[in-house]
Design an enzyme around this catalytic site. Structure first.
Site, mmCIF file in Angstrom:
data_model
loop_
_atom_site.group_PDB
_atom_site.id
_atom_site.type_symbol
_atom_site.label_atom_id
_atom_site.label_comp_id
_atom_site.label_asym_id
_atom_site.label_seq_id
_atom_site.Cartn_x
_atom_site.Cartn_y
_atom_site.Cartn_z
ATOM 1 N N ASP A 132 1.283 -1.268 0.513
ATOM 2 C CA ASP A 132 -0.001 0.374 0.417
ATOM 3 C C ASP A 132 0.899 1.307 0.393
ATOM 4 O O ASP A 132 0.580 2.004 -0.688
ATOM 5 C CB ASP A 132 -0.876 0.006 1.190
ATOM 6 C CG ASP A 132 -1.983 -1.240 1.171
ATOM 7 O OD1 ASP A 132 -3.530 -0.579 1.512
ATOM 8 O OD2 ASP A 132 -1.526 -2.284 1.451
ATOM 9 N N GLU A 170 -5.748 7.233 0.417
ATOM 10 C CA GLU A 170 -5.237 6.919 1.444
ATOM 11 C C GLU A 170 -4.730 6.579 2.667
ATOM 12 O O GLU A 170 -5.058 7.034 3.819
ATOM 13 C CB GLU A 170 -6.314 5.616 1.008
ATOM 14 C CG GLU A 170 -6.739 4.745 3.247
ATOM 15 C CD GLU A 170 -7.404 3.136 2.610
ATOM 16 O OE1 GLU A 170 -7.524 2.493 1.499
ATOM 17 O OE2 GLU A 170 -8.233 3.470 3.199
ATOM 18 N N ASP A 193 -6.809 -0.903 -3.082
ATOM 19 C CA ASP A 193 -8.359 -0.549 -2.500
ATOM 20 C C ASP A 193 -8.596 -2.416 -2.175
ATOM 21 O O ASP A 193 -8.687 -3.003 -3.149
ATOM 22 C CB ASP A 193 -9.186 -0.219 -3.088
ATOM 23 C CG ASP A 193 -10.785 -0.230 -2.672
ATOM 24 O OD1 ASP A 193 -10.872 0.397 -1.910
ATOM 25 O OD2 ASP A 193 -11.959 -0.803 -3.636
HETATM 26 P P1 AMP Z 1 -14.934 -3.330 0.105
HETATM 27 O O1 AMP Z 1 -14.081 -4.698 -0.410
HETATM 28 O O2 AMP Z 1 -15.604 -2.992 -1.860
HETATM 29 O O3 AMP Z 1 -15.782 -3.806 0.779
HETATM 30 O O4 AMP Z 1 -14.164 -1.960 -0.254
HETATM 31 C C1 AMP Z 1 -12.622 -2.102 1.012
HETATM 32 C C2 AMP Z 1 -12.875 -0.336 1.538
HETATM 33 O O5 AMP Z 1 -14.237 -0.751 2.893
HETATM 34 C C3 AMP Z 1 -12.060 -0.189 2.164
HETATM 35 O O6 AMP Z 1 -11.097 0.606 1.745
HETATM 36 C C4 AMP Z 1 -12.237 0.636 3.414
HETATM 37 O O7 AMP Z 1 -11.803 2.033 2.874
HETATM 38 C C5 AMP Z 1 -14.640 0.527 3.431
HETATM 39 N N1 AMP Z 1 -14.668 0.089 4.688
HETATM 40 C C6 AMP Z 1 -13.778 0.075 5.398
HETATM 41 N N2 AMP Z 1 -14.829 -0.168 6.441
HETATM 42 C C7 AMP Z 1 -16.151 -0.125 5.887
HETATM 43 C C8 AMP Z 1 -17.288 0.262 6.684
HETATM 44 N N3 AMP Z 1 -18.055 0.220 7.658
HETATM 45 N N4 AMP Z 1 -18.309 0.539 5.753
HETATM 46 C C9 AMP Z 1 -18.152 0.906 4.628
HETATM 47 N N5 AMP Z 1 -16.594 1.042 4.115
HETATM 48 C C10 AMP Z 1 -16.300 0.695 4.821
HETATM 49 MG MG MG Z 2 -10.057 1.200 -0.193
#
Ligand code: AMP
Ligand code: MG
Length: 326
Positions: A45, A68, A124
């Protein structure tokens, strides 16, 4: 062509860091630190953020970057091993980089919103990266609050040319000019246009692997309201936007958890995907049907949750969201 030099810089640098991220993931036991919110962060990262910020600084020195990661975590006691790993990895791409250069480039990602700015998520889906699943290097250019250019580099995403499948896809979208995907292995390029869905084909939802990133109970209620009986596909990261832009999934929803009703999404977790999906013919709004507002800060403070769709079912899904009270 709009933003041609920005696009070429973004494609070239994402290609470089994709190779590095895959090398790190395959060759090392990836050392992980934990941020304040307990989410993991790795050498990959930080290295990716440093290398991309360096490239943007060299080509577009007046553009702030909102990214980030923050180097503060790397300069704390006990994290020297990770800092040294980051410096070593960045030097494989930029051999003359000093430790101070590397920290400076990472911190170049602490920029502020401006009329024109970049937003970057260097990896990400770090959990997916560590698990050996999907992740995305996400870079977007925002001008006057509108995402003009978006790039998602997904090194583990199969590039499906219809003839064969090779690993590694870069999704690119430029506002007003369309979206396409590029193979990370060769120069193959395919235009993205979400196909028209036939009326009787079942709706295909996609969701995060991590169950605490969106309210699963509400998602199930939404499936019931829409008459969806098949289980959703699961995928980490913004790669989900790529799947929708290809027509391989119909929609993706992010509903704040019941215990965190005021949760706001990060701009870098969505910006690149928005223009890619919209230019492929899809639609992105919040849960109230309001367009995402990228002019307010690092969070989408003026929006509640996210709905990404193929466009054709957007109104239908918004109505179902209102019906279940999500
Ligand atoms: P995904 O794999 O689509 O869930 O995306 C990962 C991203 O989810 C990470 O980069 C975080 O910034 C974000 N994330 C972490 N915790 C939460 C939460 N409680 N609600 C929504 N997004 C989150
Ligand atoms: Mg992210």
């Amino acid at each position: 062509m709009k933003y041609e030099s920005e696009k070429q810089v973004a494609i070239a640098i994402s290609h470089t860091v994709a190779i590095l991220c895959e090398q790190i993931r395959h060759q090392y036991a990836v050392t992980t630190l934990h941020k304040g919110d307990t989410s993991p962060v790795t050498v990959a990262d930080f290295s990716t953020q440093a290398i991309i910020c360096q490239a943007l600084e060299a080509k577009f020195p007046d553009d702030p970057v909102i990214a980030e990661e923050d180097a503060a975590l790397l300069t704390q006691q006990g994290t020297e091993g990770v800092l040294n790993g980051v410096i070593e990895q960045v030097q494989t791409v930029l051999p003359d980089a000093s430790p101070l250069d590397v920290i400076g480039w990472i911190n170049r990602g602490n920029g502020q919103i401006a009329r024109r700015y970049w937003t970057l998520d260097p990896i990400d889906g770090t959990k997916g990266y560590l698990r050996g699943d999907q992740y995305a290097i996400a870079l977007a250019l925002v001008v006057e609050g509108v995402v003009e250019l978006g790039l998602l580099c997904c090194p583990a995403f199969p590039f499906d040319s219809g003839k064969n499948q090779a690993s590694g896809t870069i999704f690119v979208g430029v506002r007003g000019e369309g979206s396409y995907m590029l193979s990370l292995q060769d120069k193959c390029q395919i235009l993205l246009k979400i196909p028209q869905k036939l009326g009787n084909t079942p709706i295909n939802r996609i969701e995060s692997v991590e169950y605490r990133h969106s309210d699963r109970h509400q998602q199930i209620a939404l499936d019931q309201a829409l008459g969806i009986t098949q289980s959703p596909q699961q995928m980490d990261s913004l790669a989900k936007y790529g799947a929708i832009a290809q027509g391989k999934a119909d929609f993706y929803v992010r509903i704040p958890l019941r215990e965190k009703p005021n949760h706001k999404e990060n701009i870098w977790d969505h910006a690149a995907g928005v223009v890619i999906v919209e230019e492929a013919g899809g639609k992105v709004t919040d849960l109230d049907g309001i367009p995402l507002d990228f002019s307010v800060g690092a969070k989408l403070s003026n929006n509640r949750g996210i709905l990404v769709s193929n466009g054709q079912i957007h109104t239908q899904v918004l109505e179902a969201i209102a019906q279940i009270g999500a």
